[in-house]
Each structure stands twice: as C-alpha cells, then as structure tokens.
Design an enzyme around this catalytic site. Structure first.
Site, PDB file in Angstrom:
ATOM      1  N   ASN A   1       7.427   0.594   5.432  1.00 21.41           N
ATOM      2  CA  ASN A   1       7.303  -0.237   6.623  1.00 21.41           C
ATOM      3  C   ASN A   1       7.459   0.580   7.908  1.00 21.41           C
ATOM      4  OD1 ASN A   1       7.296  -2.272   8.515  1.00 21.41           O
ATOM      5  ND2 ASN A   1       8.673  -3.606   7.398  1.00 21.41           N
ATOM      6  N   ASP A   2       8.685   0.784   8.342  1.00 19.43           N
ATOM      7  CA  ASP A   2       8.911   1.400   9.647  1.00 19.43           C
ATOM      8  C   ASP A   2       8.248   2.770   9.801  1.00 19.43           C
ATOM      9  OD1 ASP A   2      10.392  -0.792  10.430  1.00 19.43           O
ATOM     10  OD2 ASP A   2      12.274   0.052   9.699  1.00 19.43           O
TER      11      ASP A   2
END
Lengths: 120, 470
Positions: free
Chosen positions: B397-398
């Site tokens: 994700n990030d």
C-alpha cells in the site's frame, strides 16, 4: 594506581574499542540483509551464556541457584535459537535457481502445510 | 597442565571467540558470504562456551552447579532449537524478538544475582561495581519486557495498533524518574536490596509502557533497537563479573545494533526518535489532511486481470505486507512461473521495507523458491516500470502511493516504487482500507488501475486458474 582501578581501566579500554569496532563492521548493508544481520547480531549477545555458567558455578544458596538456572536456560535459548534461525534464513539466499525443486520440495515442507516430521 | 596455563588458554579461547564474532559480522555484510559468516560466528560461540566449561571444571564446581548448567542448557537449547526449526518464515521477526528478550533477561539476572550476593556481604559497594550492576539491571529488564511486548504485537497476541492510554506518557516518565532516583541512591554508596527491586520493577514496567504505544509496522526498528540494548546490557554484565568476552561481544552488538537500527529507520524514512515517540498512523488528524484524492475506483474481475497478464510482455510483481500476512509467497511464485511458461518476462520489485521487516520479503520469496536474480531492489527496478505492461501489486500500500512525491502528506519523502509509471496496474487487496500511514492511496484511483478485491492468497489462486483457462 590500585590494581582494581587498573583492571577497571583495561576493561573500559576493551569496551570502548569494541564499540568502535561495532560501528565499523556494519557498513553499507543492502536492505536485503537487514533482517538476517539483526538476527545474527542477536545470536552474538547469547555470549551472556558464558556469564550465566560462571554465576551458576559459584551459586550456593537456593535463590542464587534458581536465578542462575533461569539465566543459563534463557541464554542458551538465545544462542541456539538465534544461530539456527539465522542460518535458516541465510540458507535460502544461497539457493541456486537451477538446483532447486524436486529434491527440496520433498525435504522442505511448504509452510502452509502442517509441519511434517522433517520440520521438527 | 597447571591451573595458570589452563586459565590462560581459556582466556585465549574467549579471545578467539570474540574474533569469530567480528569477522562473522563483517562477512554478513554481503549476501555471498553471509551464511559462512554466521557459521563462523557460531563456531566462535561454541569455542567460548567450551572454554567456559573447562574454566568451571578447573575451579572445582559442585555437582549441583553442573546439574544447574546441564539442565539449563538442555531446557534452553531444546526450546530454542525447536522454535527456530519450526517457525514459519513469516513469523521470523517475533521469534528474533523473543530470543532477544531472553538474552536481555539473562543479562539482568546476572546483575541481580551479583547484587543480592554483594548486599549480603558488603556494607558499601564502590561506584565501579554499582554503576554497571544497576545499568545492567535497568537495560536488561527494559529489553526483556519491551521485546516480549514487541513479539506479542507481531504475533497478534496484543493489538498491533499503537495502544495509547491517557496519561500513559506521564506513567512512562514517572517510571524513568523512579529508576533514575533509585540508581542515584545506590551510586551514592548505599546498599539496599529493596531499592534494587524497586529499580527492577520500574524498569520492567517501563519496557511495557515504552513499546505499547508504538505501531506494529514500526516493530522491526524497535526490535533492532532493543537488540542493541541487550548488547549493552551484556557488556555491563561483563563489567559486573569482570569478564572480557562479555564486554567485547556486548559492546560489538550494542554498537552494530545501533547502526543497523539507524539504517532500518532510514529505509522507512523515519527517525528513531520519531518512532519511539510513537503514535504514528492510525491516529486522528492525519487522515483529513490529505483528502482531495477522491476519484472513482475501477474494479476488475480475475478473468480480466488474467487476460491482461497472460498477453503482457513485461510484468512486474510488487509484493507487500499483505502478501506476507496471507502467506501467499508460494501462490505468487506459481503465478509467475505460469506466466513465464507463456513467454512473459516477470520480475519482482522489492521495496526495502516490504514485508514485516527490512529484507523480510526477500526471505519469504526465497523460501518459495523464487530465483534470486528475479528480485530487484527499488533503485534498480524503478526505471523499468515505464516498460512494464502490467504491474501486479499484491498487498502493498503506502510504498506505492504517488502522494509521497508531494510535500505535506504523512508519506512525503518516503522512497516509493514507481508503480504508477506502468502501462496498467492490477492491485490485489482485501478492501479500500488504509495502509499504515492512515491515508488513501492515490494509485487506487488512477484510471490505469484495476482493483481485484480479495485476500492475497485467494486473489492469486483465482488469477492462477484464470490464466490457465486463457
């Protein structure tokens, strides 16, 4: 200078030089190796087992005996577990793509299967 | 041989052990020599322990003493060996933390034992003894409970989210003050067992309150820091019982652990202080700041995604934390091999902090027999995304959020994989849930992105069967 002070100073000398040595040995490590390196350093402080054995050797009263027993057990767990787990990690990095599969698939159970007898 | 000669030989063996540790660590700096380095280090350890056994025998230890040593080694060795051999590769970080906890505990116990003994004999304890003893108790105890908490967080025994109790920070500060005041009292030459136990208790609780407010994703850095602490505690134990090999090995780990902690924190674009201050992500306020990302999300079916993959020339797989949690490393390898058999070129983009700790993803994929040359580090793979027909993001994700390139977001400045440069993107993810930084990922609303909502393992399995059907 008393003998005790001299001892302390030589121990301090060793301590400071070992710290500098510790700073120097970790250079530009690729991120790939951060986990094994941490685990490897983790095993090294298992050297506390030497100290635990030494206090166990001179323990006479029951309290001291219990304390040193726990210390020896803790330290051995650190040493044995630390080195074995680090080796397991590093062994995987060494695998040559060509020499893998059939033989190893049999020897190395997939982790999502229940651990077979070879896993223990 | 007389006693003097034997003692000299024992000390030389300890020195040889220390040399093994140093050379072992140096060799662990590079993948080619790392395993050999670890074995060298283990050899040094075995030598040092064997020498200690000779030393103990030479000083005429009692049968009880030998029994304590034998039973302790049998129990600890058995548990350590069992845990190390059976642990799943995904659970590695918490096991390392557990081993770190017991190491720190053993170091603290040495000082506690020594202090109890001294308190029974002496009416005054000189500074050169009390300082290392108290430091060993404090640092060793903090490591013991702190590492146990870190381990439980990663194992999911307690929530991985930052646990912030109102006034918790005050408690932590108060505990530090109590430990400090007690230490000063003992340094002034006073001998008091109760005060020692108060310091011990304060340090044990401090370890808990220090680690509880820190989020699970920061645990690797915390474990590395606590590892460095244990090294320092062991060095202090060396001063307490006047043993050079403990001082050398402890200082070595203390210092190298500190450097490694910094390297890890750098890779995550965080400072160590910032991590210890805790509470990052998951907190209020960080979310609203970004907003604006809006945009609609395009969902793709496994069949559509499979067609994209099967007819691509270059595919880059981006594995992340979600893949580690779902233990889907074998599925990802299977899919990659399936694609390769169709002539697709497959590479893996490994972010430095992919997985649960730095370098963890490499271990997981290596375990699944992914050929090492296919794993590309961030700097190497980033220019290649432009040429990739499909980037397949599995549970990351990030580290893929383009918002990191702009200032003013919680991920700003974090090094990211340039996934958004690929011609098209498929993301396997369970939901639109936020990552650890607590913000929306702009990659998911990119028009080029198709979202395949599934657990990493199930999503990959459905892709595998869909590709087979193409």
């Amino acid at each position: 200078m008393s003998a005790e002070l001299a001892d302390l100073l030589s121990a301090l000398t060793i301590f400071v030089l070992a710290i500098l040595c510790g700073f120097a040995v970790i250079s530009k490590v690729p991120a790939t190796l951060h986990t094994p390196l941490m685990s490897g350093a983790n095993s090294i402080h298992g050297i506390v087992l030497v100290g635990s054995m030494l206090i166990a050797a001179t323990a006479t009263d029951p309290l001291s005996q219990v304390v040193s027993l726990i210390a020896v057990a803790f330290a051995t767990m650190n040493v044995v577990g630390g080195y074995v787990v680090t080796d397991r990690m590093l062994q995987m990095f060494r695998r040559k793509p060509a020499a893998r599969r059939p033989a190893e698939a049999a020897a190395d159970p997939a982790p999502d299967q229940p651990a077979g007898p070879s896993g223990a | 041989m007389d006693q003097g000669t034997i003692e000299a030989l024992v000390r030389l063996a300890w020195l040889a052990g220390a040399v093994g540790f140093v050379i072992g660590l140096i060799r662990m700096n590079s993948p080619a020599t790392a395993r050999n380095g670890n074995l060298l280090s283990a050899g040094g350890m075995a030598l040092a322990i064997a020498a200690t056994a000779i030393f103990v025998a030479q000083h005429g230890a009692s049968t009880t003493a030998w029994l304590i040593i034998a039973v302790g080694i049998a129990i600890g060795g058995g548990l350590g060996l069992y845990a190390a051999r059976t642990v799943k590769m995904t659970a590695m970080p918490q096991l390392v933390s557990l081993f770190n906890a017991v190491g720190g505990g053993a170091a603290a116990l040495i000082a506690i034992d020594d202090y109890i003994r001294l308190a029974g004999e002496a009416s005054a304890i000189p500074l050169r003894v009390s300082v290392p003893t108290v430091l060993d108790i404090v640092i060793g105890s903090i490591t013991f409970t702190g590492s146990l908490i870190a381990s439980s967080k990663l194992q999911g025994l307690i929530s991985g989210k930052p646990i912030v109790v109102p006034g918790g920070r005050l408690v932590t500060i108060a505990l530090a003050a109590i430990a400090a005041a007690g230490s000063v009292y003992l340094f002034l030459g006073n001998v008091s067992l109760p005060v020692m136990f108060v310091i011990l208790a304060a340090a044990l609780v401090f370890g808990v309150t220090m680690v509880l407010p820190i989020g699970g994703a920061d645990m690797p850095v915390v474990i590395s820091l606590l590892n460095s602490f244990t090294g320092t505690a062991v060095a202090m134990a060396g001063f307490v019982i006047d043993n050079p090999v403990l001082i050398i090995a402890g200082a070595l780990v203390g210092a190298s652990g500190a450097i490694l902690t910094n390297l890890m924190a750098d890779a995550m674009n965080r400072s160590v202080l910032n991590i210890i201050a805790g509470g990052f992500g998951g907190g209020e306020g960080t979310v609203a700041a970004v907003g604006g990302a809006g945009g609609s999300v395009r969902e793709v079916s496994a069949d559509d995604a499979a067609i994209q993959l099967a007819y691509a020339q270059h595919v880059i797989v981006v594995p992340g934390y979600g893949l580690a949690v779902a233990q889907a490393q074998h599925q990802v390898r299977e899919l990659a091999e399936l694609l390769e058999s169709r002539g697709v070129d497959v590479k893996y983009a490994i972010h430095p902090v992919a997985g649960r700790m730095p370098g963890h993803m490499n271990v997981l994929l290596a375990e699944a027999n992914v050929p090492y040359p296919q794993l590309k580090e961030m700097e190497e793979i980033n220019p290649e995304f432009e040429r990739a027909d499909v980037a397949l993001v599995v549970g990351a994700n990030d580290v893929t959020n383009p918002a990191a390139r702009r200032p003013g977001t919680p991920v700003s400045g974090m090094p990211i994989l340039d996934v958004d440069h690929a011609k098209s993107i498929v993301v396997i993810k369970r939901s639109m849930g936020r990552g650890y930084a607590g913000i929306d990922n702009e990659l998911y609303t990119d028009p080029k992105t198709g979202m395949l909502f599934a657990d990493a393992k199930e999503g990959l399995a459905s892709l595998i069967s869909a590709v087979k059907a193409v």
